[in-house]
Design a protein around this motif. Structure first.
Motif, PDB file in Angstrom:
ATOM      1  N   PRO A   1      -2.689   6.507  -5.835  1.00 50.35           N
ATOM      2  CA  PRO A   1      -3.811   5.759  -5.646  1.00 50.35           C
ATOM      3  C   PRO A   1      -5.393   5.684  -6.222  1.00 50.35           C
TER       4      PRO A   1
ATOM      5  N   ASP B   1       0.316   4.769  -2.619  1.00 51.14           N
ATOM      6  CA  ASP B   1       0.092   5.724  -2.311  1.00 51.14           C
ATOM      7  C   ASP B   1       0.712   6.713  -3.031  1.00 51.14           C
TER       8      ASP B   1
ATOM      9  N   LYS C   1      -4.654  -2.560   3.710  1.00 52.92           N
ATOM     10  CA  LYS C   1      -4.629  -0.704   5.494  1.00 52.92           C
ATOM     11  C   LYS C   1      -5.099  -1.844   6.456  1.00 52.92           C
TER      12      LYS C   1
ATOM     13  N   HIS D   1       0.732  -1.170   0.268  1.00 55.13           N
ATOM     14  CA  HIS D   1       0.447  -0.170  -0.083  1.00 55.13           C
ATOM     15  C   HIS D   1       0.916   1.125   0.173  1.00 55.13           C
ATOM     16  N   GLU D   2       2.172   1.503  -0.028  1.00 52.07           N
ATOM     17  CA  GLU D   2       2.589   2.701   0.317  1.00 52.07           C
ATOM     18  C   GLU D   2       3.512   2.695  -1.359  1.00 52.07           C
TER      19      GLU D   2
END
Lengths: 473, 47
Positions: free
Chosen positions: A311, A308, A322, A304-305
């Motif tokens: 997105p 980011d 998350k 999920h980093e």
């Protein structure tokens, strides 16, 4: 909008989709799209004949709210008044052509029940593939898993499955086809061992299997949407996904003593993995099993980093990951805490069959011994379960174990369910007997009269008197 | 980790914090709950 080249199965045409009205459901194995209508504008609407069945997939979402749809190797854009999910298979039937250059397409209710055998048969016939029951089933399954129905893909799938002995039943056959499609779509080796272990995994873990298929579809599509502009780091992370799957399909190789049902045996390994991820079995490996420390939280965080960075490309995937990561972290913190008394509980959350809305929470009592730490004593412990089910509501089990004798209580929310559970409770008792347990009292009762020990622990201390601590990692 | 392993010396599953038999027990109970749910579903459909 410029006309775009699109390919529906074996048909190629040019069309621009100008309006979409449809209702949608979940993605992947869940029903993909509700009944709806697509209005497609095309330069030559009369190339599509009423009654034709077309197969494709929602492949991406654009910043202006439009969606990319993929049919074969070609992508086109569509606007939708309602939400579409990336990864959803599309199965539409041409309804009619209109004078203003649009084609009306009816969206099937699900990608499974509505697949038209006649249309699939016609496609196979064009590929000069014999119309046997097995070939039709294989072709249908390929479409359900989002694979293109072309001759090369069909033949390689067929060849991979031929390595295995005949399937004993349709469930096994379907799981093998699903596994083969998955491996092929992700360019993993189509060995008989890979197909067998993955199909076993799919058959016994439908929820995780579904999540992985969805995840794979999403991630695979990222490479297409970004025109291979993903960073090398992102690509490196994506490469880990097959590794994730490999861990989940690992067969238990020992350490489990006596289990009544084969389903239960398969689940024991999954529970051990859940305990590892929840920080209970810290850094330990399954006895005799693999030595590779699988760190799910770290993988989720990396994924999920990466998302980011952009997105809008990923839809709901980052928040899903998350949420899963936060759940695991919370469970770890609970399991790392030192209890005030000499007794405490390990805590685990277990995802079960996603499509049925099932999940389970388990508390396992341990004793805190100075200089030793937490000890779960097989001859003196207690397990508490909260199992969320679709038709029986929440079921609360307690299992008290003392000197090899086990007592089980089941708490339910109403009288009707109580009678139902009581009638079948002897089955559980028989199974535990077969597994080597000495069974004591097996009782079903209303939840209100069930003794939940961990709740007693919590209620002993006033919340406002608790000391606040910083638990950031 | 070594400490945890030492804690479980003498148990059937030496390396596991939770004895292996308890994983089997958990699996039996959860499987039973799932099967009850499926049975209820089938009964509802039949009725």
């Amino acid at each position: 909008m410029q006309p775009l080249g699109i390919q529906f199965g074996n048909m190629v045409g040019k069309a621009a989709l100008t309006g979409v009205n449809s209702s949608v459901g979940g993605g992947g194995f869940a029903p993909a799209m509700g009944t709806g209508v697509l209005l497609a504008r095309t330069a030559n609407p009369f190339q599509f004949q009423p009654g034709q069945n077309l197969f494709g997939m929602v492949t991406g979402r654009n910043e202006d709210g439009s969606f990319n749809l993929r049919f074969g190797n070609t992508t086109m854009q569509a606007n939708s008044g309602s939400e579409l999910n990336v990864g959803q298979p599309l199965n539409v039937t041409v309804s009619n052509q209109q004078q203003n250059g649009t084609v009306v397409l009816n969206v099937a209710t699900t990608p499974f029940s509505s697949l038209d055998n006649q249309a699939v048969g016609q496609t196979l016939a064009k590929m000069n593939v014999p119309l046997t029951e097995g070939n039709l089933s294989l072709a249908n399954s390929m479409l359900e898993h989002g694979l293109p129905l072309d001759k090369a893909t069909f033949q390689s799938t067929q060849k991979a499955l031929a390595q295995l002995p005949p399937a004993p039943n349709t469930t096994v056959a379907n799981a093998r086809i699903g596994a083969t499609c998955f491996l092929q779509a992700n360019q993993l080796p189509l060995t008989s061992q890979n197909i067998t272990s993955l199909s076993n995994f799919i058959a016994t873990n439908p929820q995780l299997g579904q999540q992985l298929f969805n995840l794979q579809n999403e991630l695979r599509q990222l490479k297409i949407d970004s025109n291979n502009k993903l960073s090398s780091r992102s690509l490196e992370i994506l490469e880990k996904v097959p590794g994730l799957l490999g861990e989940l399909t690992a067969e238990p190789s020992g350490g489990v003593k006596g289990s009544g049902s084969s389903k239960g045996r398969g689940m024991s390994k999954a529970l051990f993995d859940s305990a590892k991820q929840a920080g209970i079995e810290t850094g330990l490996t399954w006895v005799g099993g693999d030595d590779d420390p699988w760190e799910m939280v770290a993988l989720f965080r990396q994924l999920h980093e990466m998302m980011d960075e952009n997105p809008t490309l990923y839809g709901k995937l980052p928040s899903t990951l998350k949420g899963m990561e936060e759940n695991l972290q919370a469970a770890r913190l609970l399991n790392q805490g030192k209890p005030d008394s000499s007794l405490g509980f390990y805590y685990m959350q277990i995802p079960l069959r996603f499509y049925k809305g099932e999940s389970a929470e388990v508390w396992i009592r341990y004793k805190w011994k100075e200089g030793v730490g937490r000890v779960v004593d097989l001859n003196d412990t207690r397990l508490e379960f909260s199992v969320k089910t679709e038709y029986l509501g929440d079921l609360y089990f307690t299992a008290d174990i003392s000197e090899g004798v086990i007592d089980v209580n089941v708490g339910v929310d109403d009288e009707e369910i109580l009678a139902f559970v009581e009638a079948y409770l002897p089955v559980l008792e028989d199974r535990l007997n077969e597994s080597g347990w000495i069974t004591g009292n097996f009782v079903a009762q209303l939840r209100s009269s069930l003794d939940i020990e961990r709740e007693d622990f919590i209620s002993e201390q006033d919340f406002s008197s608790l000391e606040g601590v910083n638990v950031e990692i | 980790m070594d400490e945890l392993r030492e804690n479980n010396d003498g148990q059937k599953d030496e390396k596991s914090v939770i004895p292996g038999d308890l994983y089997s027990l958990m699996a039996e109970i959860i499987t039973f709950a799932q099967e009850l749910n499926d049975l209820k579903d089938e009964q509802s459909n039949f009725e």
